[in-house]
Design a protein around this motif. Structure first.
Motif, PDB file in Angstrom:
ATOM      1  N   SER A 190       0.730  -1.305  -0.039  1.00  0.00           N
ATOM      2  CA  SER A 190       0.177  -0.455   0.076  1.00  0.00           C
ATOM      3  C   SER A 190       0.823   1.595  -0.206  1.00  0.00           C
ATOM      4  CB  SER A 190      -0.828   0.321   1.199  1.00  0.00           C
ATOM      5  OG  SER A 190      -1.353  -0.965   1.237  1.00  0.00           O
ATOM      6  N   THR A 191       0.403   2.042  -0.551  1.00  0.00           N
ATOM      7  CA  THR A 191       1.217   3.659  -0.443  1.00  0.00           C
ATOM      8  C   THR A 191       0.384   4.707  -0.189  1.00  0.00           C
ATOM      9  OG1 THR A 191       0.305   3.803  -2.697  1.00  0.00           O
ATOM     10  CG2 THR A 191       2.181   2.758  -2.932  1.00  0.00           C
ATOM     11  N   GLY A 192       1.155   6.339  -0.040  1.00  0.00           N
ATOM     12  CA  GLY A 192      -0.175   7.440   1.045  1.00  0.00           C
ATOM     13  C   GLY A 192       0.491   7.286   1.664  1.00  0.00           C
ATOM     14  N   ASP A 193       0.668   8.803   2.153  1.00  0.00           N
ATOM     15  CA  ASP A 193       1.615   9.725   3.554  1.00  0.00           C
ATOM     16  C   ASP A 193       0.144   8.949   4.515  1.00  0.00           C
ATOM     17  OD1 ASP A 193       3.807   9.792   2.913  1.00  0.00           O
ATOM     18  OD2 ASP A 193       3.299  11.350   2.176  1.00  0.00           O
ATOM     19  N   GLU A 194      -1.277   9.184   3.697  1.00  0.00           N
ATOM     20  CA  GLU A 194      -2.721   9.329   4.648  1.00  0.00           C
ATOM     21  C   GLU A 194      -2.798   8.329   4.599  1.00  0.00           C
ATOM     22  OE1 GLU A 194      -3.786   8.045   0.148  1.00  0.00           O
ATOM     23  OE2 GLU A 194      -2.193   9.451   1.452  1.00  0.00           O
ATOM     24  N   VAL A 195      -2.394   6.548   3.983  1.00  0.00           N
ATOM     25  CA  VAL A 195      -2.567   5.324   4.630  1.00  0.00           C
ATOM     26  C   VAL A 195      -2.340   4.686   6.132  1.00  0.00           C
ATOM     27  CG1 VAL A 195      -3.120   3.217   4.013  1.00  0.00           C
ATOM     28  CG2 VAL A 195      -3.235   5.664   2.614  1.00  0.00           C
ATOM     29  N   VAL A 196      -2.854   4.474   6.964  1.00  0.00           N
ATOM     30  CA  VAL A 196      -1.848   3.812   7.829  1.00  0.00           C
ATOM     31  C   VAL A 196      -3.005   2.171   8.504  1.00  0.00           C
ATOM     32  CG1 VAL A 196      -2.573   6.307   8.859  1.00  0.00           C
ATOM     33  CG2 VAL A 196      -4.637   4.752   9.274  1.00  0.00           C
ATOM     34  N   PRO A 197      -2.712   1.681   9.533  1.00  0.00           N
ATOM     35  CA  PRO A 197      -2.427   0.563   9.541  1.00  0.00           C
ATOM     36  C   PRO A 197      -4.348   0.547   9.957  1.00  0.00           C
ATOM     37  CG  PRO A 197      -0.567   0.654  10.737  1.00  0.00           C
ATOM     38  CD  PRO A 197      -0.767   2.245  10.249  1.00  0.00           C
ATOM     39  N   PRO A 198      -4.649  -0.678   9.886  1.00  0.00           N
ATOM     40  CA  PRO A 198      -6.269  -1.121   9.963  1.00  0.00           C
ATOM     41  C   PRO A 198      -6.257  -1.079  11.669  1.00  0.00           C
ATOM     42  CG  PRO A 198      -5.557  -2.171   8.518  1.00  0.00           C
ATOM     43  CD  PRO A 198      -4.656  -2.116   8.777  1.00  0.00           C
ATOM     44  N   GLY A 199      -4.954  -1.225  12.385  1.00  0.00           N
ATOM     45  CA  GLY A 199      -5.657  -1.542  13.692  1.00  0.00           C
ATOM     46  C   GLY A 199      -5.285  -0.214  14.042  1.00  0.00           C
ATOM     47  N   THR A 200      -4.452   1.553  13.513  1.00  0.00           N
ATOM     48  CA  THR A 200      -4.836   2.296  14.185  1.00  0.00           C
ATOM     49  C   THR A 200      -5.998   2.741  15.554  1.00  0.00           C
ATOM     50  OG1 THR A 200      -3.026   2.876  12.427  1.00  0.00           O
ATOM     51  CG2 THR A 200      -4.523   4.498  13.540  1.00  0.00           C
ATOM     52  N   GLN A 207      -6.269  10.842   7.714  1.00  0.00           N
ATOM     53  CA  GLN A 207      -6.225   9.753   7.386  1.00  0.00           C
ATOM     54  C   GLN A 207      -6.757   8.512   6.892  1.00  0.00           C
ATOM     55  OE1 GLN A 207      -4.139   9.103  11.660  1.00  0.00           O
ATOM     56  NE2 GLN A 207      -2.065   9.537  10.832  1.00  0.00           N
ATOM     57  N   VAL A 208      -6.712   7.466   6.973  1.00  0.00           N
ATOM     58  CA  VAL A 208      -7.231   6.202   6.626  1.00  0.00           C
ATOM     59  C   VAL A 208      -7.046   5.258   6.835  1.00  0.00           C
ATOM     60  CG1 VAL A 208      -8.896   7.757   4.438  1.00  0.00           C
ATOM     61  CG2 VAL A 208      -6.349   6.972   3.754  1.00  0.00           C
ATOM     62  N   ARG A 209      -7.543   4.032   7.749  1.00  0.00           N
ATOM     63  CA  ARG A 209      -6.548   3.271   7.516  1.00  0.00           C
ATOM     64  C   ARG A 209      -6.726   2.096   6.075  1.00  0.00           C
ATOM     65  NH1 ARG A 209     -10.975   3.622  10.917  1.00  0.00           N
ATOM     66  NH2 ARG A 209      -9.877   3.791  13.214  1.00  0.00           N
ATOM     67  N   ASP A 210      -5.816   1.378   6.475  1.00  0.00           N
ATOM     68  CA  ASP A 210      -5.604   0.095   5.333  1.00  0.00           C
ATOM     69  C   ASP A 210      -6.764  -0.591   4.879  1.00  0.00           C
ATOM     70  OD1 ASP A 210      -5.054  -1.029   2.667  1.00  0.00           O
ATOM     71  OD2 ASP A 210      -2.524  -1.169   3.813  1.00  0.00           O
ATOM     72  N   ALA A 211      -7.049  -0.202   4.219  1.00  0.00           N
ATOM     73  CA  ALA A 211      -8.579  -1.431   3.164  1.00  0.00           C
ATOM     74  C   ALA A 211      -8.459  -2.169   2.368  1.00  0.00           C
ATOM     75  CB  ALA A 211     -10.261  -0.560   3.459  1.00  0.00           C
ATOM     76  N   THR A 212      -8.192  -1.547   1.330  1.00  0.00           N
ATOM     77  CA  THR A 212      -7.361  -2.082   0.234  1.00  0.00           C
ATOM     78  C   THR A 212      -6.946  -3.022   0.377  1.00  0.00           C
ATOM     79  OG1 THR A 212      -8.047  -0.245  -0.707  1.00  0.00           O
ATOM     80  CG2 THR A 212      -6.667  -1.940  -2.190  1.00  0.00           C
ATOM     81  N   ALA A 213      -5.978  -3.183   1.276  1.00  0.00           N
ATOM     82  CA  ALA A 213      -4.962  -4.745   1.136  1.00  0.00           C
ATOM     83  C   ALA A 213      -5.730  -5.646   2.058  1.00  0.00           C
ATOM     84  CB  ALA A 213      -3.427  -4.067   2.048  1.00  0.00           C
ATOM     85  N   SER A 214      -6.731  -5.636   2.827  1.00  0.00           N
ATOM     86  CA  SER A 214      -6.983  -6.745   3.319  1.00  0.00           C
ATOM     87  C   SER A 214      -7.895  -7.433   2.682  1.00  0.00           C
ATOM     88  CB  SER A 214      -7.335  -6.334   4.567  1.00  0.00           C
ATOM     89  OG  SER A 214      -7.063  -6.044   5.770  1.00  0.00           O
ATOM     90  N   ALA A 215      -8.674  -6.059   1.558  1.00  0.00           N
ATOM     91  CA  ALA A 215      -9.803  -6.801   0.543  1.00  0.00           C
ATOM     92  C   ALA A 215      -9.184  -7.858  -0.414  1.00  0.00           C
ATOM     93  CB  ALA A 215     -10.400  -5.857  -0.062  1.00  0.00           C
ATOM     94  N   LEU A 216      -7.760  -7.470  -0.909  1.00  0.00           N
ATOM     95  CA  LEU A 216      -6.929  -7.662  -2.322  1.00  0.00           C
ATOM     96  C   LEU A 216      -6.685  -9.104  -1.675  1.00  0.00           C
ATOM     97  CD1 LEU A 216      -5.007  -4.654  -3.318  1.00  0.00           C
ATOM     98  CD2 LEU A 216      -6.608  -6.381  -4.807  1.00  0.00           C
ATOM     99  N   ALA A 217      -6.071  -9.201   0.223  1.00  0.00           N
ATOM    100  CA  ALA A 217      -5.785 -10.518   0.467  1.00  0.00           C
ATOM    101  C   ALA A 217      -6.040 -11.318   0.591  1.00  0.00           C
ATOM    102  CB  ALA A 217      -5.182  -9.981   1.611  1.00  0.00           C
ATOM    103  N   GLY A 218      -7.278 -11.418   0.438  1.00  0.00           N
ATOM    104  CA  GLY A 218      -9.283 -11.639   0.206  1.00  0.00           C
ATOM    105  C   GLY A 218      -9.108 -12.697  -0.921  1.00  0.00           C
TER     106      GLY A 218
END
Length: 406
Positions: A190-200, A207-218
């Motif tokens: 994932s890229t972007g200064d605004e993206v933070v881990p889902p556990g934040t 800021q936004v939590r990284d939702a895309t990585a988890s969905a892509l992993a699925g």
């Protein structure tokens, strides 16, 4: 913006036909218990014929077919009952002219018999005498010794994922381990200064939590890959190039979420061009136009748009087929689908393939619209439909194919 414009957008058909990396995962031996949906590296052949012996497909009586010719309710044939076959045992009697042998379903056909008449068409009129009221043709009620597969015949072809019936077929042939391609390892960055881990717990402004990585992993796991969430890379010159260099050696496919557009912050194209070859930057698909495809040191790379909806849609259309190809499967397994009538007129632009999310109720497909930043559009959908490139739209009532989400 010099040097940051989209390359000429390719159609989805051009991408699928033209972007065909040579990379394949190595081959490993796995037991049948771990072989479901794995892709055989070579045809798996039968060490011997199956079922291996001629067997009955019905409960009834093994006979010579000629002894039943002309039998009817009004003029039955009468046969002498000369024995019975036990399940799991070889016959101890043979069928002779005018005789029959009692058969269970799956029993071994005794010598002299060439058919089995169903018990429903027989009656024991007196001890040791069987009345037959229907004729049977040679081969009726029998499976030949090699009818399932001949010795050396293909049990499961190379390049097609193994399904549950395949595992049963292999087990019946005594094949307990198979040579299959290893599951592709898919690194998701994932890229972007605004993206933070889902556990934040607390988000700062912007800021936004990284939702895309988890969905892509699925999606990767559902297609048989091994997802590796490789972290978040900030919008700093050189940071993405450095991270890509680190993970290429241990990856079969790399997916970069966000950064593939042409904005001032979007670094994917520059980082990839520095270490690999870009095949295309821009696909004529909505959503998902700013998609990038490349190879870096022999590893395919997919650069996705930053909006979650766009990223997931285009990965389903491009990334999943690519993942299956790397795993040794040339054509991805078909997804479940249904036919439905479109609930409303649907506009489109000629020359662009549109992927439209829909809810299906009572045979009617209702399009679901919303900004490509909203994952709720996908979570509310039962599946999606395609508006092909030549179309300028579809009329309400048009019958469409809906690819269903599992």
């Amino acid at each position: 913006m010099s040097g940051r414009e989209f390359f000429t957008a390719r159609t989805l058909a051009e991408v699928r036909a033209g972007f065909r990396p040579a990379r394949r995962t190595p081959v490993e031996q796995v037991p049948l218990s771990r072989a479901l949906h794995r892709v055989p590296a070579a045809d798996i052949t039968a060490p011997a014929a199956l079922p291996g012996f001629a067997r009955s497909t019905v409960d009834g009586f093994a006979v010579r077919a000629m002894d039943t010719y002309g039998a009817s309710d009004g003029l039955p044939s009468y046969l002498d009952l000369i024995g019975a076959v036990r399940m799991g045992a070889a016959p101890t009697v043979a069928v002779r002219a005018g005789g029959c042998v009692a058969m269970p379903t799956g029993g071994v056909i005794p010598d002299g018999a060439d058919a089995v008449v169903m018990v429903e068409y027989t009656a024991e009129t007196m001890p040791g005498t069987i009345e037959v009221t229907r004729p049977v043709a040679p081969g009726g009620g029998i499976v030949r010794a090699d009818e399932d597969v001949v010795a050396g015949g293909v049990l499961a072809p190379a390049g097609r994922p193994l399904r549950a019936p395949d595992l049963g077929f292999l087990a019946a042939a005594g094949v307990t381990t198979v040579a299959v391609h290893r599951r592709p390892r898919v690194a998701i960055i994932s890229t972007g200064d605004e993206v933070v881990p889902p556990g934040t717990v607390e988000l700062a402004a912007g800021q936004v939590r990284d939702a895309t990585a988890s969905a892509l992993a699925g999606l990767v796991a559902d297609a048989g890959g091994e997802p590796v969430i490789a972290g978040i890379v900030p919008d700093e010159p050189g940071a993405l190039k450095e991270r890509l260099t680190e993970i290429l050696a241990e990856s079969d496919l790399v997916v970069v979420s966000a950064g593939s557009s042409v904005g001032a912050r979007d670094e994917t194209a520059g980082a990839v061009a520095a270490i690999g070859d870009i095949w295309c930057h821009g696909i004529a698909i909505k959503p998902g136009k700013p998609t990038l495809l490349a190879e870096c040191s022999g590893v395919p790379l997919v650069g996705l748009p930053g909006n979650p909806l766009s990223a997931l849609v285009v990965f389903g259309q491009v990334g999943i087929p690519l993942l299956w190809r790397i795993a040794g499967c040339e054509a991805p397994p078909p997804q479940p689908s249904t036919r439905a009538r479109l609930s409303r007129d649907l506009a489109s632009a000629a020359g662009r393939l549109d992927v439209v999310q829909v809810a299906v109720r009572d045979g009617v497909a209702e399009p679901i619209f919303g900004p490509s930043a909203l994952l709720s559009v996908l979570t509310r959908a039962d599946g999606y439909m395609i508006v092909p490139e030549p179309a300028t739209g579809l009329d309400a009532g048009t019958e469409v194919e809906v690819i269903l989400y599992r």
